[in-house]
Design a protein around this motif. Structure first.
Motif, PDB file in Angstrom:
ATOM      1  N   ARG A   7       4.658 -36.245  25.990  1.00 30.47           N
ATOM      2  CA  ARG A   7       5.866 -37.070  25.937  1.00 30.47           C
ATOM      3  C   ARG A   7       6.162 -37.582  24.535  1.00 30.47           C
ATOM      4  NH1 ARG A   7       9.482 -36.395  29.261  1.00 30.47           N
ATOM      5  NH2 ARG A   7      10.254 -38.494  28.829  1.00 30.47           N
ATOM      6  N   GLY A   8       5.490 -37.062  23.528  1.00 31.24           N
ATOM      7  CA  GLY A   8       5.645 -37.549  22.154  1.00 31.24           C
ATOM      8  C   GLY A   8       4.288 -37.955  21.622  1.00 31.24           C
ATOM      9  N   LYS A  11       1.434 -39.945  23.453  1.00 35.62           N
ATOM     10  CA  LYS A  11       1.927 -40.251  24.796  1.00 35.62           C
ATOM     11  C   LYS A  11       1.956 -38.989  25.668  1.00 35.62           C
ATOM     12  CE  LYS A  11       5.527 -42.323  22.814  1.00 35.62           C
ATOM     13  NZ  LYS A  11       5.030 -42.796  21.529  1.00 35.62           N
ATOM     14  N   ARG A  13       1.800 -37.747  30.160  1.00 36.29           N
ATOM     15  CA  ARG A  13       1.720 -38.174  31.551  1.00 36.29           C
ATOM     16  C   ARG A  13       1.558 -36.950  32.441  1.00 36.29           C
ATOM     17  NH1 ARG A  13       8.014 -40.176  32.460  1.00 36.29           N
ATOM     18  NH2 ARG A  13       8.933 -38.119  32.791  1.00 36.29           N
ATOM     19  N   PRO A  50       3.443 -28.599  14.232  1.00 39.90           N
ATOM     20  CA  PRO A  50       4.889 -28.374  14.320  1.00 39.90           C
ATOM     21  C   PRO A  50       5.284 -27.611  15.591  1.00 39.90           C
ATOM     22  CG  PRO A  50       4.070 -27.793  12.145  1.00 39.90           C
ATOM     23  CD  PRO A  50       2.872 -28.036  13.010  1.00 39.90           C
ATOM     24  N   ASP A  51       6.428 -27.933  16.112  1.00 40.35           N
ATOM     25  CA  ASP A  51       7.012 -27.337  17.313  1.00 40.35           C
ATOM     26  C   ASP A  51       6.158 -27.576  18.563  1.00 40.35           C
ATOM     27  OD1 ASP A  51       9.014 -26.213  18.742  1.00 40.35           O
ATOM     28  OD2 ASP A  51       8.877 -24.206  17.873  1.00 40.35           O
ATOM     29  N   THR A  52       5.755 -28.824  18.708  1.00 39.60           N
ATOM     30  CA  THR A  52       5.139 -29.261  19.963  1.00 39.60           C
ATOM     31  C   THR A  52       6.238 -29.934  20.778  1.00 39.60           C
ATOM     32  OG1 THR A  52       3.033 -29.603  18.841  1.00 39.60           O
ATOM     33  CG2 THR A  52       3.287 -30.626  20.994  1.00 39.60           C
ATOM     34  N   ILE A  54       8.474 -31.586  23.911  1.00 42.91           N
ATOM     35  CA  ILE A  54       8.325 -32.533  25.013  1.00 42.91           C
ATOM     36  C   ILE A  54       8.276 -31.734  26.322  1.00 42.91           C
ATOM     37  CG2 ILE A  54       9.391 -34.466  26.234  1.00 42.91           C
ATOM     38  CD1 ILE A  54       8.343 -35.078  23.364  1.00 42.91           C
TER      39      ILE A  54
ATOM     40  N   LEU B 112      10.758 -28.002  11.765  1.00 42.58           N
ATOM     41  CA  LEU B 112      10.147 -28.009  13.094  1.00 42.58           C
ATOM     42  C   LEU B 112       9.591 -29.394  13.434  1.00 42.58           C
ATOM     43  CD1 LEU B 112       8.353 -24.525  13.216  1.00 42.58           C
ATOM     44  CD2 LEU B 112      10.418 -25.246  14.436  1.00 42.58           C
ATOM     45  N   ILE B 113       8.995 -30.050  12.437  1.00 38.86           N
ATOM     46  CA  ILE B 113       8.507 -31.425  12.668  1.00 38.86           C
ATOM     47  C   ILE B 113       9.694 -32.346  12.969  1.00 38.86           C
ATOM     48  CG2 ILE B 113       7.550 -33.445  11.480  1.00 38.86           C
ATOM     49  CD1 ILE B 113       5.272 -31.758  12.173  1.00 38.86           C
ATOM     50  N   ASP B 116      10.745 -31.865  16.390  1.00 41.46           N
ATOM     51  CA  ASP B 116       9.815 -32.525  17.328  1.00 41.46           C
ATOM     52  C   ASP B 116      10.176 -33.994  17.522  1.00 41.46           C
ATOM     53  OD1 ASP B 116       8.476 -30.156  17.438  1.00 41.46           O
ATOM     54  OD2 ASP B 116       6.701 -30.826  16.329  1.00 41.46           O
ATOM     55  N   ARG B 117      10.490 -34.664  16.419  1.00 44.67           N
ATOM     56  CA  ARG B 117      10.790 -36.099  16.526  1.00 44.67           C
ATOM     57  C   ARG B 117      12.116 -36.314  17.254  1.00 44.67           C
ATOM     58  NH1 ARG B 117       6.368 -35.458  15.969  1.00 44.67           N
ATOM     59  NH2 ARG B 117       5.067 -35.911  14.166  1.00 44.67           N
ATOM     60  N   ASP B 119      13.404 -34.338  19.453  1.00 46.78           N
ATOM     61  CA  ASP B 119      13.092 -34.015  20.851  1.00 46.78           C
ATOM     62  C   ASP B 119      12.468 -35.233  21.543  1.00 46.78           C
ATOM     63  OD1 ASP B 119      12.659 -32.585  23.173  1.00 46.78           O
ATOM     64  OD2 ASP B 119      11.042 -31.340  22.370  1.00 46.78           O
ATOM     65  N   ALA B 120      11.510 -35.875  20.843  1.00 46.06           N
ATOM     66  CA  ALA B 120      10.815 -37.028  21.439  1.00 46.06           C
ATOM     67  C   ALA B 120      11.775 -38.194  21.646  1.00 46.06           C
ATOM     68  CB  ALA B 120       9.641 -37.451  20.551  1.00 46.06           C
ATOM     69  N   SER B 123      14.232 -37.441  24.400  1.00 51.66           N
ATOM     70  CA  SER B 123      13.558 -37.442  25.691  1.00 51.66           C
ATOM     71  C   SER B 123      13.280 -38.873  26.160  1.00 51.66           C
ATOM     72  CB  SER B 123      12.259 -36.649  25.557  1.00 51.66           C
ATOM     73  OG  SER B 123      11.466 -36.844  26.671  1.00 51.66           O
ATOM     74  N   HIS B 124      12.863 -39.725  25.213  1.00 55.44           N
ATOM     75  CA  HIS B 124      12.627 -41.126  25.588  1.00 55.44           C
ATOM     76  C   HIS B 124      13.926 -41.772  26.086  1.00 55.44           C
ATOM     77  CE1 HIS B 124       8.645 -40.876  24.155  1.00 55.44           C
ATOM     78  NE2 HIS B 124       8.890 -41.014  22.869  1.00 55.44           N
ATOM     79  N   SER B 127      14.845 -40.557  29.448  1.00 59.07           N
ATOM     80  CA  SER B 127      13.945 -41.058  30.499  1.00 59.07           C
ATOM     81  C   SER B 127      14.378 -42.445  30.966  1.00 59.07           C
ATOM     82  CB  SER B 127      12.499 -41.087  30.001  1.00 59.07           C
ATOM     83  OG  SER B 127      12.224 -42.276  29.291  1.00 59.07           O
ATOM     84  N   ASP B 134       9.900 -43.576  30.492  1.00 57.99           N
ATOM     85  CA  ASP B 134       8.639 -43.543  29.753  1.00 57.99           C
ATOM     86  C   ASP B 134       7.990 -44.922  29.771  1.00 57.99           C
ATOM     87  OD1 ASP B 134       8.342 -40.887  28.980  1.00 57.99           O
ATOM     88  OD2 ASP B 134       9.804 -41.108  27.375  1.00 57.99           O
ATOM     89  N   VAL B 169       2.384 -46.444  16.421  1.00 58.15           N
ATOM     90  CA  VAL B 169       2.724 -46.019  17.779  1.00 58.15           C
ATOM     91  C   VAL B 169       3.838 -46.892  18.351  1.00 58.15           C
ATOM     92  CG1 VAL B 169       1.855 -45.754  20.137  1.00 58.15           C
ATOM     93  CG2 VAL B 169       0.424 -45.104  18.194  1.00 58.15           C
ATOM     94  N   TRP B 173       9.252 -47.996  18.885  1.00 58.10           N
ATOM     95  CA  TRP B 173       9.762 -48.649  20.090  1.00 58.10           C
ATOM     96  C   TRP B 173      10.352 -50.015  19.750  1.00 58.10           C
ATOM     97  CZ3 TRP B 173       9.791 -46.475  24.971  1.00 58.10           C
ATOM     98  CH2 TRP B 173       9.113 -45.256  25.087  1.00 58.10           C
TER      99      TRP B 173
END
Lengths: 381, 190
Positions: A7-8, A11, A13, A50-52, A54, B112-113, B116-117, B119-120, B123-124, B127, B134, B169, B173
């Motif tokens: 989930r990031g 995180k 679940r 990189p490219d992980t 969600i 790509l990094i 990822d951010r 995307d996160a 997604s949060h 959610s 989340d 972390v 938030w």
């Protein structure tokens, strides 16, 4: 099915996901009976790879029962209990034909610099992993092996990566009889590397870490000398003292991209992502080995550059050897060693978590709480 | 001058224990002594008949038409993962990384990094509008800290940067909550 999902950073679940399906004629679907969290999973968990994406399911160490096979599968059938190497590989490309199974060219469209790995981001092919109830296993005729009747399940799951990688690391060191071998990192890979160094004729094995329970394990399980780097102002100087100012003949780097040992490097690399990781252990290996010696790297690093002391490696005339482990190539000999008690992977297991508690499992393993060395995941409990 | 350290003289370093002593003390000592008889020797070991593959080139998995790939590959590999296909803004960033830059370029990995951010964060946010938002407490596993040797443990691996971890972390938030509060205030003032 139930599956761990990312989930990031930091995180994750457990979610309900669709059961994987046959997508290629040589696929199998395996019902996972036992999985493990690998130290390299922590790089994903910490958001370093990189490219992980969600929703990704991690897990490249698992064993299970074949639930379904594709129409071209000849060697397995439903009901077979199998151990699955962490490498996904075709068995027929230029690299596989030469035994470099971890460098397969036919399974990872996302990158050419790394092969396919279960549950290890899209940089290694975008395959969901085995910290779930079911997993898709490509090339079922090539990768999985039926678990021998005599083998303990916990040995089997550790042979899918951690134990095989430790044994491979010792081989990369090209150890000769009487060599002084230093192993950096007393995690599962380092501990098996230390055991393996003796099999290859080491005269001394010195394991370096800073966690008391791991150093104790290195002494009791691996008969190794130990050094706690926290007790020394400069561990490289101590390694020189220990080796009569020669340096070690071989250093096996079994730590990888999130090394402690330098707060600055760790925070800059592992936390703030200002470099591809924290190459403290690799730099200690380069500086701690003797001139003309060999550094074997099996700690995991990602594709982003890190501040490695390459000049020292050049000036010392070092041999640097490394790769992701071609696991299946190690197995026949390792099976003998496990059966004879020369290698004892399941001694590494300290924790067993139900899949539903996998968030806690990752946190405990990441912070090394409760003396955790190797956590297993039980999908069906 | 017999006590000079090994590195300064030509003599070979002597083993502290003889092979016999080591064999008696260490289970399996020397069973893989011969380097030529180790599984990974030689590095390139041409044996295509031993892998189990019964094809020259694998049958192609369907669905490769829109699959992203490294431009260092000649084509989408015959087998590939289908988990989490590209989508939305993060998908666009990732696709740009794959289509424009090779693996040799830092921009490839930085994009790509960044993907990822994005995307996160996306997604949060999504959610929060779902039936299962989340939950940073359950998802970070920090409840494990309540165990026998959690926060107070001196040997834990993260103690050098323990103080910084919660900031890294929880920081995003807290920052997001702050932005939301400020935004809500402005809306209310109107």
């Amino acid at each position: 099915m139930r599956a761990m999902t990312y989930r990031g950073p930091y995180k994750l679940r457990v979610e309900e996901k669709d059961r994987p399906r046959i997508e290629h004629p040589n696929d199998a679907i395996v019902r996972v009976q036992l999985a493990a969290i690998c130290g390299s999973d922590l790089h994903l968990y910490h958001g370093m790879m990189p490219d992980t994406r969600i929703g990704h399911t991690f897990g490249h160490e698992f064993i299970g029962v074949v639930d379904e096979v594709g129409p071209s599968v000849e060697r397995l059938q439903a009901g077979d209990r199998v151990m699955v190497p962490f490498n996904i590989f075709c068995g027929s490309c230029w690299f596989c034909a030469r035994g470099l199974y971890s460098n397969c060219h036919n399974v990872n469209p996302n990158a050419t610099a790394v092969g396919g790995i279960y549950g290890y981001s899209h940089t290694t092919g975008g395959y969901d992993g085995g910290q779930a109830e079911y997993v898709r296993v490509p090339f079922a005729d090539v990768g999985p092996t039926k678990i021998p009747e005599w083998m303990h399940d916990e040995d089997a799951v550790l042979l899918t990566d951690a134990a095989a990688t430790g044994y491979f690391g010792a081989q990369l060191g090209e150890i000769a009889e009487g060599d002084t071998v230093v192993v950096l990192g007393a995690g599962p890979v380092g501990l098996i590397a230390a055991q393996s160094a003796w099999l290859m004729g080491a005269g001394r094995v010195i394991v370096v870490d800073h966690l008391a329970e791991r150093l104790e394990k290195a002494r009791s399980m691996c008969h190794a000398e130990t050094l706690d780097y926290d007790e020394h102002d400069d561990i490289v100087v101590e390694l020189k003292r220990q080796t009569d100012f020669l340096g070690a003949d071989v250093v096996i780097e079994a730590v990888g991209a999130e090394a402690d040992g330098s707060c600055l490097q760790h925070v800059a690399g592992a936390k703030l992502k200002l470099q591809g990781g924290s190459p403290v252990a690799l730099n200690w290996a380069i500086d701690g080995v003797r001139k003309g010696g060999t550094v074997a790297v099996v700690g995991a690093y990602g594709p982003i550059p890190s501040a490695v002391k390459f000049g020292d490696a050049l000036n010392k005339g070092l041999t640097l050897r490394m790769n992701q482990t071609p696991v299946k190539r190690q197995w026949p000999r390792m099976f003998e060693h496990v059966r004879n008690g020369h290698l004892t992977p399941r001694e590494l297991v300290t924790h067993r978590f139900p899949l539903e508690h996998i968030s806690e499992a990752y946190h405990v393993f990441s912070a090394k709480l409760d003396g955790c060395i190797k956590p297993l995941i039980l999908p069906s409990s | 001058m017999t006590d000079l350290p090994t590195a300064y003289v030509a003599d070979r370093a002597r083993m502290r224990e003889t092979p016999e002593q080591l064999r008696a003390r260490i289970p399996g000592w020397g069973v893989d002594l011969d380097p030529a008889d180790r599984p990974s020797h030689p590095k390139l070991q041409y044996a295509p008949e031993s892998t189990g593959a019964h094809w020259r080139f694998p049958e192609r998995q369907p669905g490769s038409e829109d699959r992203e790939r490294s431009i260092e590959h000649a084509f989408v590999t015959p087998v590939f993962g289908t988990a989490q296909p590209l989508h939305g803004a993060s998908g666009a960033i990732r696709r740009l990384a794959y289509e424009r830059f090779s693996e040799a370029r830092l921009a490839h990995w930085m994009l790509l990094i960044a993907g990822d951010r994005v995307d996160a964060w996306g997604s949060h946010l999504r959610s929060l509008a779902s039936l299962r938002p989340d939950n940073p407490v359950t998802q970070t596993g920090v409840r494990a800290e309540l165990g026998a040797d959690g926060v107070s443990r001196t040997g834990r691996s993260d103690r050098r940067h323990q103080a910084l971890d919660p900031v890294l972390v929880a920081g995003p938030w807290v920052a997001a909550a702050g932005v939301a509060v400020l935004g809500a205030r402005r809306l209310l003032r109107r």
